[in-house]
Scaffold this motif. Structure first.
Motif, PDB file in Angstrom:
ATOM      1  N   UNK A   1       0.478  -1.246   0.036  1.00 20.31           N
ATOM      2  CA  UNK A   1       0.011   0.125   0.112  1.00 20.31           C
ATOM      3  C   UNK A   1       0.820   1.047  -0.044  1.00 20.31           C
ATOM      4  N   UNK A   2       0.622   2.122  -0.986  1.00 21.75           N
ATOM      5  CA  UNK A   2       1.031   3.504  -0.953  1.00 21.75           C
ATOM      6  C   UNK A   2       0.169   4.554  -0.707  1.00 21.75           C
ATOM      7  N   UNK A   3       0.769   5.379   0.112  1.00 22.61           N
ATOM      8  CA  UNK A   3      -0.196   6.619   0.705  1.00 22.61           C
ATOM      9  C   UNK A   3       0.419   7.884   0.542  1.00 22.61           C
ATOM     10  N   UNK A   4      -0.183   8.677  -0.475  1.00 20.54           N
ATOM     11  CA  UNK A   4       0.291  10.207  -0.412  1.00 20.54           C
ATOM     12  C   UNK A   4      -0.626  11.035   0.191  1.00 20.54           C
ATOM     13  N   UNK A   5       0.171  11.805   1.183  1.00 18.46           N
ATOM     14  CA  UNK A   5      -0.648  12.773   1.907  1.00 18.46           C
ATOM     15  C   UNK A   5      -0.855  14.262   1.090  1.00 18.46           C
ATOM     16  N   UNK A   6      -1.832  14.827   0.883  1.00 13.78           N
ATOM     17  CA  UNK A   6      -1.976  15.906   0.176  1.00 13.78           C
ATOM     18  C   UNK A   6      -2.251  17.250   0.889  1.00 13.78           C
ATOM     19  N   UNK A   7      -2.004  16.976   2.140  1.00 11.93           N
ATOM     20  CA  UNK A   7      -2.386  17.966   3.190  1.00 11.93           C
ATOM     21  C   UNK A   7      -3.637  17.744   4.137  1.00 11.93           C
ATOM     22  N   UNK A   8      -3.759  18.220   5.174  1.00 15.89           N
ATOM     23  CA  UNK A   8      -4.917  17.990   6.088  1.00 15.89           C
ATOM     24  C   UNK A   8      -5.200  16.680   5.927  1.00 15.89           C
ATOM     25  N   UNK A   9      -6.836  16.417   5.477  1.00 19.74           N
ATOM     26  CA  UNK A   9      -7.103  14.999   5.623  1.00 19.74           C
ATOM     27  C   UNK A   9      -7.026  14.205   4.186  1.00 19.74           C
ATOM     28  N   UNK A  10      -6.685  14.895   3.194  1.00 20.97           N
ATOM     29  CA  UNK A  10      -6.644  14.182   1.941  1.00 20.97           C
ATOM     30  C   UNK A  10      -5.614  13.272   1.625  1.00 20.97           C
ATOM     31  N   UNK A  11      -5.950  11.938   1.263  1.00 18.15           N
ATOM     32  CA  UNK A  11      -4.883  10.977   1.082  1.00 18.15           C
ATOM     33  C   UNK A  11      -5.149  10.264  -0.341  1.00 18.15           C
ATOM     34  N   UNK A 127      -6.865  -7.875  -0.600  1.00 16.55           N
ATOM     35  CA  UNK A 127      -5.964  -9.199  -0.475  1.00 16.55           C
ATOM     36  C   UNK A 127      -4.689  -9.011  -0.534  1.00 16.55           C
ATOM     37  N   UNK A 128      -4.005  -9.334   0.368  1.00 18.83           N
ATOM     38  CA  UNK A 128      -2.503  -9.223   0.515  1.00 18.83           C
ATOM     39  C   UNK A 128      -1.938  -8.075   0.825  1.00 18.83           C
ATOM     40  N   UNK A 129      -2.801  -6.989   1.141  1.00 22.51           N
ATOM     41  CA  UNK A 129      -2.279  -5.640   1.528  1.00 22.51           C
ATOM     42  C   UNK A 129      -2.626  -5.584   2.984  1.00 22.51           C
ATOM     43  N   UNK A 130      -2.183  -4.335   3.528  1.00 23.24           N
ATOM     44  CA  UNK A 130      -2.791  -3.865   5.002  1.00 23.24           C
ATOM     45  C   UNK A 130      -4.028  -3.317   4.728  1.00 23.24           C
ATOM     46  N   UNK A 131      -4.753  -3.207   6.038  1.00 23.45           N
ATOM     47  CA  UNK A 131      -5.985  -2.376   6.046  1.00 23.45           C
ATOM     48  C   UNK A 131      -5.798  -1.052   6.449  1.00 23.45           C
ATOM     49  N   UNK A 132      -6.300   0.149   5.820  1.00 23.29           N
ATOM     50  CA  UNK A 132      -6.328   1.454   6.108  1.00 23.29           C
ATOM     51  C   UNK A 132      -7.650   1.866   6.742  1.00 23.29           C
ATOM     52  N   UNK A 133      -7.478   2.633   8.052  1.00 26.02           N
ATOM     53  CA  UNK A 133      -8.773   3.422   8.422  1.00 26.02           C
ATOM     54  C   UNK A 133      -8.435   4.874   8.452  1.00 26.02           C
ATOM     55  N   UNK A 134      -9.441   5.517   7.586  1.00 29.28           N
ATOM     56  CA  UNK A 134      -9.453   6.890   7.978  1.00 29.28           C
ATOM     57  C   UNK A 134     -10.757   7.211   8.493  1.00 29.28           C
ATOM     58  N   UNK A 205       6.502  10.164   8.558  1.00 26.89           N
ATOM     59  CA  UNK A 205       6.428  11.374   8.274  1.00 26.89           C
ATOM     60  C   UNK A 205       6.086  11.478   6.611  1.00 26.89           C
ATOM     61  N   UNK A 206       5.464  12.394   6.194  1.00 29.37           N
ATOM     62  CA  UNK A 206       5.157  12.569   4.694  1.00 29.37           C
ATOM     63  C   UNK A 206       5.644  14.193   4.507  1.00 29.37           C
ATOM     64  N   UNK A 207       6.173  14.052   3.145  1.00 32.34           N
ATOM     65  CA  UNK A 207       6.801  15.505   2.783  1.00 32.34           C
ATOM     66  C   UNK A 207       5.646  16.200   1.565  1.00 32.34           C
ATOM     67  N   UNK A 208       4.544  15.251   1.395  1.00 32.28           N
ATOM     68  CA  UNK A 208       3.535  15.711   0.406  1.00 32.28           C
ATOM     69  C   UNK A 208       3.780  15.530  -0.878  1.00 32.28           C
ATOM     70  N   UNK A 209       4.885  14.759  -1.064  1.00 32.51           N
ATOM     71  CA  UNK A 209       5.064  14.547  -2.676  1.00 32.51           C
ATOM     72  C   UNK A 209       5.328  12.981  -2.846  1.00 32.51           C
ATOM     73  N   UNK A 210       5.993  12.499  -1.856  1.00 37.86           N
ATOM     74  CA  UNK A 210       6.569  10.929  -2.197  1.00 37.86           C
ATOM     75  C   UNK A 210       5.573  10.238  -1.380  1.00 37.86           C
ATOM     76  N   UNK A 211       5.086   9.159  -2.043  1.00 32.78           N
ATOM     77  CA  UNK A 211       4.199   8.068  -1.249  1.00 32.78           C
ATOM     78  C   UNK A 211       4.885   7.331  -0.165  1.00 32.78           C
TER      79      UNK A 211
END
Length: 214
Positions: A1-11, A127-134, A205-211
């Motif tokens: 799973x790859x997550x990019x944080x676009x600021x505040x609550x946006x993923x 399947x085969x990935x972690x589960x995310x909760x927002x 920690x996210x820099x807002x660009x790198x997943x």
């Protein structure tokens, strides 16, 4: 799973073949340039979670993307000409191999004088990935089996003692801080340190660009 944080609550969550965008709100930037989305999910109607000015262009650039939202929010979006379907707590929809499940139902209490609105937390699993909760704007829902927690750290409705108790109750092993749009860098560091020390959550920690990879 790859997550990019676009600021505040946006993923932007990428898992398997799926690309799912959560809470594209007014405090977030960069999501409006995304293409190839399979779904957009909105936890509730507050503008910092759904920017109705930028949402139509985003959907036009991602023709065929599923739009799901908390039921009252979906109705409001549809009335304004943005076709949205409701995501109820306990309901699931599958898109491109990822299961999107609603949890909870009410926004956290801001003040006794402020009426509570709907809020649906979002579980993403494949399947085969972690589960995310927002969780959106609420600590009420504590679903089982969460591996990665997007934890709101700062809001008029939140206190650190509640944040820590929520993290402990969910029991995820890793996560990232969200709902931080009102914080300057020193404040983010303070909240991050407390979430790690008291909550025991491995916050990335996210820099807002790198997943971030989980």
């Amino acid at each position: 799973m790859r997550i990019t944080h676009y600021g505040h609550s946006c993923l932007l969550v990428e898992t398997g073949a799926a690309r799912v965008l959560l809470d594209p709100g007014s405090f977030s930037h960069g999501f409006e340039e995304l293409e190839g989305l399979d779904a957009v999910v909105v936890t509730h109607a507050h503008p910092d979670h759904v920017d109705v000015e930028r949402l139509p262009a985003l959907l036009e650039a991602n023709d065929g993307a599923l739009l799901r939202a908390e039921p009252a929010t979906a109705a409001s979006l549809s009335e304004s000409g943005i076709d949205a379907a409701a995501l109820h707590a306990g309901d699931s929809v599958e898109v491109a191999g990822v299961r999107i499940t609603g949890a909870g139902g009410r926004h956290a209490v801001i003040h006794a004088d402020v009426p509570r609105i709907g809020n649906v937390g979002v579980l993403l699993s494949a399947e085969g990935e972690p589960t995310l909760f927002h969780p959106g704007d609420s600590y009420e829902a504590v679903p089982a089996g969460v591996d990665v927690l997007a934890v709101p750290v700062n809001a008029p409705w939140a206190a650190l003692k509640e944040t820590v108790d929520f993290i402990r109750a969910v029991g995820a092993s890793a996560g990232l801080a969200i709902h931080d749009g009102l914080l300057a860098a020193p404040g983010r560091a303070v909240y991050g340190n407390q979430v790690r020390a008291l909550g025991g959550l491995d916050v990335r920690e996210s820099d807002g660009t790198t997943p971030l990879e989980f």
